[in-house]
Write an enzyme that holds these catalytic residues in place. Sequence first.
Site, PDB file in Angstrom:
ATOM      1  N   TRP A   1       0.889  -1.465  -0.115  1.00  0.00           N
ATOM      2  CA  TRP A   1       0.037   0.035  -0.439  1.00  0.00           C
ATOM      3  C   TRP A   1       0.809   1.494   0.325  1.00  0.00           C
ATOM      4  O   TRP A   1       0.667   2.335  -0.808  1.00  0.00           O
ATOM      5  CB  TRP A   1      -0.593   0.297   1.252  1.00  0.00           C
ATOM      6  CG  TRP A   1      -1.450   1.112   1.358  1.00  0.00           C
ATOM      7  CD1 TRP A   1      -1.913   2.328   0.744  1.00  0.00           C
ATOM      8  CD2 TRP A   1      -2.984   1.709   2.596  1.00  0.00           C
ATOM      9  NE1 TRP A   1      -2.939   3.228   0.938  1.00  0.00           N
ATOM     10  CE2 TRP A   1      -2.881   2.591   2.276  1.00  0.00           C
ATOM     11  CE3 TRP A   1      -2.754   1.518   3.650  1.00  0.00           C
ATOM     12  CZ2 TRP A   1      -4.001   3.156   3.227  1.00  0.00           C
ATOM     13  CZ3 TRP A   1      -3.608   1.043   4.898  1.00  0.00           C
ATOM     14  CH2 TRP A   1      -4.388   2.815   4.588  1.00  0.00           C
TER      15      TRP A   1
ATOM     16  N   TYR B   1      -3.809   1.271  -5.010  1.00  0.00           N
ATOM     17  CA  TYR B   1      -2.852   2.282  -3.838  1.00  0.00           C
ATOM     18  C   TYR B   1      -1.974   2.627  -4.907  1.00  0.00           C
ATOM     19  O   TYR B   1      -1.576   2.494  -5.981  1.00  0.00           O
ATOM     20  CB  TYR B   1      -2.155   0.607  -3.408  1.00  0.00           C
ATOM     21  CG  TYR B   1      -2.817   0.049  -1.916  1.00  0.00           C
ATOM     22  CD1 TYR B   1      -3.865   0.512  -1.628  1.00  0.00           C
ATOM     23  CD2 TYR B   1      -2.042  -1.470  -2.422  1.00  0.00           C
ATOM     24  CE1 TYR B   1      -4.220  -0.540  -0.741  1.00  0.00           C
ATOM     25  CE2 TYR B   1      -2.369  -1.738  -1.213  1.00  0.00           C
ATOM     26  CZ  TYR B   1      -3.752  -1.535  -0.433  1.00  0.00           C
ATOM     27  OH  TYR B   1      -4.506  -2.069   0.344  1.00  0.00           O
TER      28      TYR B   1
ATOM     29  N   LYS C   1       8.169   3.531  17.469  1.00  0.00           N
ATOM     30  CA  LYS C   1       8.657   5.175  16.735  1.00  0.00           C
ATOM     31  C   LYS C   1       8.128   6.161  17.113  1.00  0.00           C
ATOM     32  O   LYS C   1       8.116   7.052  17.116  1.00  0.00           O
ATOM     33  CB  LYS C   1       9.375   5.076  15.695  1.00  0.00           C
ATOM     34  CG  LYS C   1       8.130   4.820  14.586  1.00  0.00           C
ATOM     35  CD  LYS C   1       8.782   4.599  12.789  1.00  0.00           C
ATOM     36  CE  LYS C   1       7.962   4.624  11.502  1.00  0.00           C
ATOM     37  NZ  LYS C   1       8.233   4.204  10.800  1.00  0.00           N
TER      38      LYS C   1
ATOM     39  N   ARG D   1      -2.444  10.955   9.544  1.00  0.00           N
ATOM     40  CA  ARG D   1      -2.875  12.106  10.152  1.00  0.00           C
ATOM     41  C   ARG D   1      -4.445  12.396  10.074  1.00  0.00           C
ATOM     42  O   ARG D   1      -4.802  12.403  11.234  1.00  0.00           O
ATOM     43  CB  ARG D   1      -1.970  13.043   9.379  1.00  0.00           C
ATOM     44  CG  ARG D   1      -1.946  13.929  10.028  1.00  0.00           C
ATOM     45  CD  ARG D   1      -1.554  15.458   8.824  1.00  0.00           C
ATOM     46  NE  ARG D   1      -1.146  16.654  10.191  1.00  0.00           N
ATOM     47  CZ  ARG D   1      -0.622  17.102  10.867  1.00  0.00           C
ATOM     48  NH1 ARG D   1       0.554  16.661  11.019  1.00  0.00           N
ATOM     49  NH2 ARG D   1      -0.435  18.279  12.042  1.00  0.00           N
TER      50      ARG D   1
END
Length: 326
Positions: A21, A61, A219, A235
Amino acid sequence: MQKRKLGFTDMEITTIGFGAWAVGGGNWKWGWGSQDDAESVAAIQKGLDLGINWIDTAAAYGLGHSEEMVRKAIRGHRGQIYIATKCGLVWDDPSTGTVYNRLKGWSVRQEAENSLRRLGVDIIDLYQIHWPKPDADLEEGWTEIARLVKEGKIRYAGVSNFSLEQIKRAQKIHPVASLQPEYSLLERSVERELLKYCAEQQIGIIAYSPMASGLLTGKYTRETIESIASNDWRRNFSVHFREPMLTANLAFIEKLGQIASRFDRSLGELAVAWVLQRNEMTAAIVGARRPNQIEQIVPATDWQIPVDVIAEINVLLAEREAQFKA
Ligand SMILES: NC(=O)c1ccc[n+]([C@@H]2O[C@H](COP(=O)([O-])OP(=O)(O)OC[C@H]3O[C@@H](n4cnc5c(N)ncnc54)[C@H](OP(=O)(O)O)[C@@H]3O)[C@@H](O)[C@H]2O)c1
């Protein structure tokens, strides 16, 4: 690398598949921010060099771009690997970067032809309906896929994001070879009924987003999430990266990280190995954007998490999930 048989098929797939993706790039609504094509091809090839024998992509994608990256990466390897792709998310004007759901028979056929061309292959090993939408056209789309199997353009047909009831409807028309659901330490709804049903019916299960699209690598912090690029779907759309889940997720991830460190493993490895400890699970689809990312996660296929550690993780899961119960 460990392999498991995909449901009733004759395909022995590695327990990690390469998820393509993110390598579709950022130029569409569900992109992952900017992505370098050379790194994409190198990441896929690194996965293949490490022994991964299948790739999961989709027409949608990058609006065809991911499939083109896969074609470049598999040059010279086609005989040794399986290609899984998907249909049902289409676009009209690529400049808008948006996709919509369509499962009309003529559309599924057109999509399959386009995927064969973009991938540069004669047959698609696993062709999946990406989303069961519109629900009213599920039978029409699946019937067309059954025809494509008979014509030899598709080896096996699978579904993704289907409910139990939708799988049963598809099975009346043509055998469902696999289900591709989201499954990770942060998303376990498939455990309610689908894992058991698929195991009974010899339907393979290939889990997507086993690392919750990167969050379960450990992370990400609240600060780094704030700096995720505006054209990265996480986001704006990922429930895992946002409140009301985020605070609980970060606390959970910190504790999981401590467990992984005790074994000198990364959190990403723990997340993937945890998905694979379920017997019903055939494989996990791991997304990577750079060669070193896939290299770091592949060792998870050979890690059997000890039973007492699974129990320890279960306690953490229960604590986290209790926070979201009404
Ligand atoms: N059927 C569907 O509806 C559906 C939906 C979602 C996914 N999928 C499939 O499943 C695949 C995998 O899911 P996913 O891509 O959402 O998530 P994932 O495998 O849970 O996470 C992949 C992301 O984590 C980060 N990452 C990977 N390895 C890392 C490492 N070693 N260290 C640090 N970060 C690392 C990378 O993003 P960053 O570096 O940018 O953080 C990478 O793109 C997809 O590629 C796709 O093939 C299917």
